[in-house]
Design a protein around this motif. Structure first.
Motif, mmCIF file in Angstrom:
data_model
loop_
_atom_site.group_PDB
_atom_site.id
_atom_site.type_symbol
_atom_site.label_atom_id
_atom_site.label_comp_id
_atom_site.label_asym_id
_atom_site.label_seq_id
_atom_site.Cartn_x
_atom_site.Cartn_y
_atom_site.Cartn_z
ATOM 1 N N GLU A 128 54.709 74.803 17.657
ATOM 2 C CA GLU A 128 55.545 74.756 16.456
ATOM 3 C C GLU A 128 56.887 74.083 16.718
ATOM 4 O O GLU A 128 57.588 73.713 15.771
ATOM 5 C CB GLU A 128 55.745 76.169 15.898
ATOM 6 N N GLY B 181 55.850 69.272 2.594
ATOM 7 C CA GLY B 181 56.394 70.612 2.423
ATOM 8 C C GLY B 181 55.683 71.567 3.359
ATOM 9 O O GLY B 181 55.541 71.308 4.549
ATOM 10 N N ARG B 182 55.172 72.667 2.801
ATOM 11 C CA ARG B 182 54.489 73.669 3.632
ATOM 12 C C ARG B 182 52.981 73.471 3.684
ATOM 13 O O ARG B 182 52.285 74.217 4.362
ATOM 14 C CB ARG B 182 54.798 75.071 3.102
ATOM 15 N N ARG C 208 51.092 66.279 6.024
ATOM 16 C CA ARG C 208 51.915 67.435 5.637
ATOM 17 C C ARG C 208 52.970 67.015 4.627
ATOM 18 O O ARG C 208 53.670 66.025 4.798
ATOM 19 C CB ARG C 208 52.576 68.062 6.867
#
Length: 674
Positions: free
Chosen positions: A409, A63-64, A61
Motif C-alpha cells: 500500500e 478514486g477508491r 484506478r
C-alpha cells in the motif's frame, strides 16, 4: 493436445471445444506422465477458463475504485508512470514479479523487459517461496538445481524414499507411478511429521518433528558411514570434500538423532541400511524440505545422502525435487530470478552479461536484484516505488500478510496482470487482463525438465491478451521494440542464448511429448537423467551441514507449532480451483487440523470454531480433530482468503535462498464461544 495448468507433473490432456467454447477435458492415453489418467483438478482444468469472473478489459484506478479502460489508456498510463518513477528514483526503484503459471516464452520476455527495458535485476517469482532452496542447494553440490531423473523410471525403482512430500495429494500422477512401483514390490519409506495420505501406503513412516530434517538425514548418513555401507568407489572417483563431511557426521549417532527428531534410533538404522543397500533407490522431496530457514541445508543433506550411497547418475536413482506449479521449473530456467539470466547464467558474470547485451543491444545491470521478500521490505522502507506483477498474488501467498499489505500500500504505482481479480489486484492502480493457458501458445517445463508445447484451443475471452503480447506492447510504449511473429520466435531467441535449451524449438516439440533439457542442439534427443558420467560442475561436493532449530519454536505464550500446505482439491491461492464447482464442493471451507489429545485438553470438538493466533495476527476457522497431525501441531491449508493462513506465518528466511519458513511457526489455539 495441451498441458495441465496445475501442478508440476505436466500431464498431457485434450480440451473439448464446441461452438468456440471449451466444454470438457480428457487425458492423453499415451503421455508418459499420466498415461490416460488425470487427478480431480486435471479432469476439471477447463472449467475456470469460462468462469464469469474472468478479467475481460483493462482497469484503471479512479478514486477508491477501478473503472474499465481501453488498452491504449492502460498501457500508456503504465508506460508513463514506470518511466517517470525510473527517471526520478532510478531503475532499482521498480520491482517485477514473473509467474510460474505463465509460459517459458512469457517468463523470458518478462525477464528481458525487467533487464533491458527497465534496467533492473529486481525480478523474482514464486519459486522463491517454494524451491529456491533446491536451486541453491543442488547447484552447489552438483552444478544443476533440478530433478535428476524421469517420472517414467519410478515404476521400476526398488526403493522410494519420500521426505517432506504429500505426493498422492500434491503430485497425484507421480504418486500413481510410485504406487505402481509398490505393487511391483518396491519399498516405500515416507518421512513426514503428518500422517499424510502417501504415508498410509508406506512400509515405514518416520514421523520426525517439524524442522528436524537435517538431524534425521545426518543420522541416516552416520549409520551408512559407520556400518561401511558407503559406495566408496563412487565417492572416490566422483566427489570431493568427503573427509570434513564424514567428521561432522560423527556428531549424529542414532541415539542423539532420536532425541532431536523423536524418531527411534532403530528406525534410523533400518532406513539407512535399506536405502544404502538397494541400488535402484530414488529420493523425492518437496516443500516439507525447502520451506525452512534451513531449507538450503536440508537440500544439501539430501544431496549428500545420494552421493554417499552412489544413488545418482543412473536410471531409477537420483534426487528428485517435486516442483509445485505447472511451470515453476521453466520460470527458473528462463531467468525470472534476481541473480541469473536464462539457463542460470549469472548476471554478475561479465561473459554472460556481454552475450545478452549484444543480443538485446542494451547495457545491463551487473548486481543481483531483490528477491520477493526483499522487495516487500524495500517497499515498506520507501526505496521500492513501483511493482509490475504478472500472474502472482502476494497478498495471499507471502508470509506475514499484514506486513505485505502495509508494504504494498506504500507503493506509488502497482500494476497487476492476471486472468482473475484477486487480493493483490484490489489495491492495484492498473489491472491488465491476461489470456489463460487454453487461449495461447507457448511451452511449459514440468518437474522432470520436460519442455512441452501448449495447444491453443480457443481465443482469449473479452479483450484479454496473452501475457507475452502485453509485455511486448508495453515495451514498445517505453521505447524498446520487442516484436515477435509468435511464441515460436521467442523460443528461437531462448535457444540462441540458453545452452541447455539450445536444441529446443517448437517444431521439434510438436513431434512427440516434448524434450528434457539439457538439449544443447537440434540433433540432441534430450536427457532423461542427469550426471551420468560426471556432475554438471565436474566433481560432486559434499557440503557440511549442521542441525539448527526453527526460527520460532513454540513457547508458553504460543504453545503450538503451525505448519501449512496444500490439500487435494485446492491449489495455491485459489484463484482457479475455487472457481471450479467440483473442487469447491469437495473442500468449501478452511479447517485447522488438531490432534485429538490437544482438542480434548482445549474442549474442542470436530467442527468447533477456533481462533489461531501468532505474533503477527489471528484467523478464525473450524477445527478438524484428526490423528493425521501429531500432538502439539496445527495444520492449516493456505488456499482460503477468508481464513488466510499466511496472516500467521513467519517471514524469517533462509540466509542463502531467502525462502520463508512456512512450515514452522508458533501459534496459540483457543475455542471461540458462540
Amino acid at each position: 493436445m495441451t498441458v495441465c495448468p496445475y501442478c508440476g507433473c505436466g500431464c498431457g490432456l485434450y480440451l473439448h471445444v464446441e461452438d468456440g467454447r471449451i466444454t470438457g477435458t480428457s487425458p492423453s492415453r499415451s503421455h508418459p506422465v499420466n498415461r490416460g489418467s488425470l487427478c480431480v483438478k486435471g479432469w476439471n482444468a477447463h472449467e475456470f477458463v469460462t468462469h464469469p469472473d474472468r478479467l475481460k478489459t483493462p482497469l484503471i484506478r479512479e478514486g477508491r475504485g477501478l473503472r474499465r479502460a481501453t488498452w491504449d489508456e492502460a498501457l500508456s498510463l503504465t508506460a508513463a508512470r514506470l518511466a517517470e518513477i525510473r527517471a526520478e528514483h532510478g531503475p532499482d526503484s521498480i520491482g517485477v514479479l514473473s509467474s510460474a503459471k505463465c509460459t517459458n516464452e512469457e517468463n523470458f520476455l518478462m525477464m528481458k523487459f525487467a533487464r533491458a527495458v527497465l534496467g533492473t535485476n529486481n525480478i523474482d517469482h514464486c519459486a522463491r517461496l517454494c524451491h529456491s532452496s533446491t536451486v541453491g542447494g543442488l547447484a552447489a553440490a552438483f552444478g544443476s538445481g533440478a530433478m535428476t531423473n524421469s517420472i517414467s523410471e519410478i515404476a521400476d525403482a526398488s526403493l522410494l524414499f519420500v521426505i517432506g512430500s504429500n505426493t498422492t495429494e500434491q503430485h497425484p500422477m507421480i504418486a500413481m507411478h510410485m504406487l505402481e512401483a509398490v505393487d511391483r514390490g518396491a519399498t516405500l519409506i515416507v518421512a513426514d511429521p503428518r500422517r499424510t495420505q502417501i504415508a498410509e501406503f508406506a512400509h515405514i513412516h518416520l514421523r520426525h518433528r517439524s524442522g528436524t530434517d537435517v538431524a534425521l538425514l545426518m543420522g541416516i548418513m552416520h549409520v551408512i558411514v559407520s556400518e561401511g555401507l558407503v559406495d566408496a568407489d563412487f565417492v572416490r572417483r566422483r566427489t570431493e570434500n568427503f573427509d570434513p563431511f564424514a567428521e561432522e557426521l560423527r556428531r549424529y549417532p542414532p541415539r542423539v538423532v532420536e532425541g532431536i527428531t523423536g524418531v527411534r534410533a532403530d528406525d534410523v538404522r533400518r532406513v539407512a541400511r535399506m536405502y544404502a543397500m538397494e541400488k535402484r533407490s530414488m529420493l523425492f522431496y518437496a516443500m516439507g524440505i525447502t520451506q525452512h530457514v534451513t531449507g538450503v541445508d536440508n537440500v544439501r543433506a539430501c544431496a549428500n545422502l545420494v552421493m554417499l550411497s552412489g544413488h545418482i547418475g543412473l536410471p531409477m536413482s537420483g534426487i528428485n525435487p517435486l516442483r509445485g506449479q505447472n511451470n515453476v521449473q521453466g520460470a527458473c530456467d528462463m531467468g525470472a530470478l534476481p541473480n541469473v539470466y536464462s539457463g542460470y547464467q549469472r548476471v554478475s558474470d561479465p561473459r554472460a552479461r556481454r552475450k545478452f547485451e549484444r543480443a538485446w543491444r542494451r547495457r545491463l545491470p551487473a548486481d543481483p536484484g531483490l528477491t520477493i521478500m526483499e522487495m516487500m521490505d524495500a517497499a515498506l522502507s520507501g526505496s521500492l516505488r513501483a511493482m509490475y506483477i504478472m500472474g502472482e498474488n502476494p497478498l495471499m501467498s507471502d508470509p506475514d500478510l499484514n506486513h505485505v499489505r502495509e508494504a504494498m500500500e506504500r507503493l506509488d504505482f502497482l500494476v497487476v496482470q492476471d486472468i482473475f481479480p484477486n487480493e493483490t489486484a484490489e489495491i492495484a492502480d492498473v489491472v491488465l487482463p491476461a489470456a489463460s493457458f487454453a487461449e495461447k501458445e507457448g511451452t511449459f517445463t514440468n518437474t522432470e525438465r520436460r519442455v512441452q508445447l501448449l495447444g491453443r484451443a480457443v481465443g482469449p475471452v473479452g479483450e484479454s491478451m496473452p501475457d507475452g503480447d502485453i509485455i511486448c506492447a508495453l515495451s514498445e510504449r517505453m521505447g524498446y521494440g520487442m516484436s515477435y511473429r509468435g511464441a515460436y520466435e521467442v523460443m528461437e531467441e531462448i535457444a540462441l542464448l540458453t545452452p541447455s535449451y539450445g536444441g529446443i524449438l517448437h517444431h521439434r516439440l510438436s513431434e512427440g511429448f516434448g524434450l528434457q533439457w539439457p538439449c544443447p542442439d537440434g540433433g540432441h534427443p534430450g536427457t532423461p537423467y542427469l550426471h551420468r558420467k560426471k556432475f554438471a560442475k565436474g566433481l560432486g561436493t559434499f557440503i557440511t551441514v549442521d542441525f539448527l532449530p526453527p526460527d520460532e519454536p513454540p513457547d508458553e505464550a504460543y504453545p503450538f507449532l503451525l505448519t501449512t500446505g496444500r490439500i487435494c482439491f485446492h491449489y495455491h491461492t485459489g484463484t482457479m480451483c475455487r472457481r471450479t464447482a467440483v473442487l469447491e464442493r469437495e473442500e468449501p471451507e478452511c479447517l485447522a487440523e488438531i490432534n485429538p489429545a490437544d482438542a480434548e485438553r482445549l474442549s474442542i470438538r470436530k467442527g468447533s470454531r477456533v481462533r489461531v493466533s501468532s505474533r503477527r495476527g489471528a484467523i478464525e476457522l473450524k477445527a478438524d480433530v484428526t490423528e493425521r497431525t501429531p500432538e502439539g501441531t496445527i495444520f492449516i491449508p493456505f488456499h482460503y482468503a477468508e481464513a488466510a493462513a499466511n496472516i500467521l506465518t513467519n517471514p524469517a528466511t533462509d540466509p542463502g535462498a531467502k525462502i520463508p519458513e512456512y512450515k514452522v511457526c508458533a501459534v496459540r489455539v483457543e475455542r471461540v464461544e458462540r
